[in-house]
Design an enzyme around this catalytic site. Structure first.
Site, PDB file in Angstrom:
ATOM      1  N   GLY A 246       0.950  -0.980  -0.114  1.00  0.00           N
ATOM      2  CA  GLY A 246      -0.077  -0.042   0.267  1.00  0.00           C
ATOM      3  C   GLY A 246       0.779   1.654   0.276  1.00  0.00           C
ATOM      4  O   GLY A 246       2.220   1.751   0.130  1.00  0.00           O
ATOM      5  N   HIS A 247       0.073   2.247  -0.332  1.00  0.00           N
ATOM      6  CA  HIS A 247       0.812   3.394  -0.571  1.00  0.00           C
ATOM      7  C   HIS A 247       1.676   3.795   0.938  1.00  0.00           C
ATOM      8  O   HIS A 247       0.994   3.899   1.645  1.00  0.00           O
ATOM      9  CB  HIS A 247       0.071   4.474  -0.810  1.00  0.00           C
ATOM     10  CG  HIS A 247      -1.212   5.470   0.203  1.00  0.00           C
ATOM     11  ND1 HIS A 247      -2.495   4.342   0.028  1.00  0.00           N
ATOM     12  CD2 HIS A 247      -1.795   6.291   0.944  1.00  0.00           C
ATOM     13  CE1 HIS A 247      -3.147   4.317   1.111  1.00  0.00           C
ATOM     14  NE2 HIS A 247      -2.631   5.543   1.214  1.00  0.00           N
ATOM     15  N   GLY A 248       3.050   4.389   0.395  1.00  0.00           N
ATOM     16  CA  GLY A 248       3.753   5.132   1.644  1.00  0.00           C
ATOM     17  C   GLY A 248       4.053   3.779   2.699  1.00  0.00           C
ATOM     18  O   GLY A 248       4.646   4.094   3.874  1.00  0.00           O
ATOM     19  N   GLY A 265      -1.542   1.269   3.788  1.00  0.00           N
ATOM     20  CA  GLY A 265      -0.728   1.901   3.474  1.00  0.00           C
ATOM     21  C   GLY A 265       0.164   3.019   5.040  1.00  0.00           C
ATOM     22  O   GLY A 265      -0.766   2.215   6.037  1.00  0.00           O
ATOM     23  N   GLY A 266       1.091   2.922   4.431  1.00  0.00           N
ATOM     24  CA  GLY A 266       2.143   3.433   6.081  1.00  0.00           C
ATOM     25  C   GLY A 266       2.061   2.306   6.894  1.00  0.00           C
ATOM     26  O   GLY A 266       3.043   2.626   7.808  1.00  0.00           O
TER      27      GLY A 266
END
Length: 353
Positions: A246-248, A265-266
């Site tokens: 996921g993003h980040g 994400g993250g």
């Protein structure tokens, strides 16, 4: 076409001692000539085989192989080469007898290149590749057929991008990487928020995806770019097929993620983290260095360094074994509880009389 090689077993052992100092040749009398590698059941004279687990040891008495790769403990009457790292020894022998065949360098006439594309020496651009503007590709890199590379992408030396991959804008890929077919690097992260009108509003994903050196990413994976900042796969990490990052998120150096792993994400992984197939994490958590996550596990919160956890939600591995055993006793335990409840009810009825 496979290169034809013939080497004495003792010569093979000597060749790999630089990497594996404990590698040694053992034989009662012969030093067979090795011309290839094969599995234990189908090996023929002149070939070397490998024992991957104890269940295959009985097959050593039946195999037609001329030699075998073993650990330091397993006994065999066959000539052998041994190491405490037999899998690495097998890998080196496979590389020796089956070296990769690189396509000829050059740009196929069906490829489309944009403006200001910079290509290093001996780069291979296969049929129907599309490369957009300001892309930089390092020496000896191979871009296989039908790959699409968007603007401002950087790809390091000696990297292989297999067929039908998509590399989105401003993605950076290091040296000595392998990206397998149908993988997408740098697509928009899954960023949406619920607007006052009840519709999902798309949050622009303006960050980047960074793939460091010596990374291997399997077939049909997705590594999304960050909304702001970077999604990073650190050096030496290995991703199996169908992995979603996921993003980040950040995958630490030399971590290994099994098939169908998903990082929200993250999420941030330390170095040498191992995640079993179909395990997944929640958003913005941290998994410490060297942690081991079992298959089919759900991770709702941070995991400390070196922990071995499994289950949904995850628990320490030793607790999971006890829980699994306890579950098998639940039907009998339930029957016992019902019997006790009945006896209590009967005693209460007698007291009431």
């Amino acid at each position: 076409m496979t290169q034809l090689i013939s080497l004495k077993l003792s010569e093979l052992a000597a060749e790999f001692r630089a990497l594996l100092p404990d590698c040694r040749f053992e034989s009662d009398s012969t030093d067979p000539i090795i011309t290839g590698v094969a599995e234990i059941a189908s090996a023929r004279s002149g070939e070397i085989t490998f024992v991957s687990s104890a269940k295959f040891i009985p097959l050593l008495e039946e195999t037609q192989a001329s030699a075998v790769i073993l650990d330091l403990q397993t006994r065999s009457s066959l000539p052998c080469i041994r190491s405490a790292y037999p899998q690495i020894l097998l890998a080196k022998i496979l590389e020796k007898f089956h070296p990769p065949v690189a396509p000829p360098a050059g740009i196929h006439p069906t490829a489309v290149l944009g403006e200001d594309v910079q290509l290093g020496n001996n780069v291979t651009i296969a049929p129907y590749v599309v490369i957009s503007d300001r892309v930089k590709i390092g020496d000896n890199t191979i871009i296989d057929s039908r790959v699409t590379i968007y603007n401002d992408v950087e790809i390091g030396a000696n990297t292989v991008i297999h067929t039908s991959c998509t590399i989105a804008d401003r993605t950076k890929i290091g040296a000595n990487c392998i990206i397998y077919p149908n993988t997408v690097l740098g697509a928009d992260g899954f960023g949406f928020d619920l607007a006052p009108d009840g519709n999902w509003y798309k949050i622009p994903q303006i960050g980047r995806t960074i793939i460091e050196d010596n990374v291997e990413i399997g077939c049909s994976c997705g590594v999304d770019r960050a909304a702001i900042g970077m999604t990073t796969i650190r050096q030496g990490a290995k991703l199996d097929n169908l992995v979603q990052i996921g993003h980040g998120a950040e995958v630490g150096a030399d971590s290994r993620l099994g098939s169908q792993v998903g990082l929200a994400g993250g999420a941030a992984l330390g170095h040498h983290v191992v995640m079993g197939a179909q395990s997944g994490s929640a958003y913005h958590l941290h998994i410490g260095d060297g942690a081991n996550i079992g298959v089919n596990s759900g991770i709702p919160s941070d995991i400390p360094a070196g922990a071995r956890v499994v289950g949904y939600p995850v628990v320490p591995e030793e607790d999971w074994h006890r829980i699994t055993i306890a579950k098998s006793h639940l039907p009998a335990l339930l029957r016992t509880v019902r019997q006790l409840e009945q006896k209590v009810a009967e005693l209460e009825a007698k007291i009431a009389e």
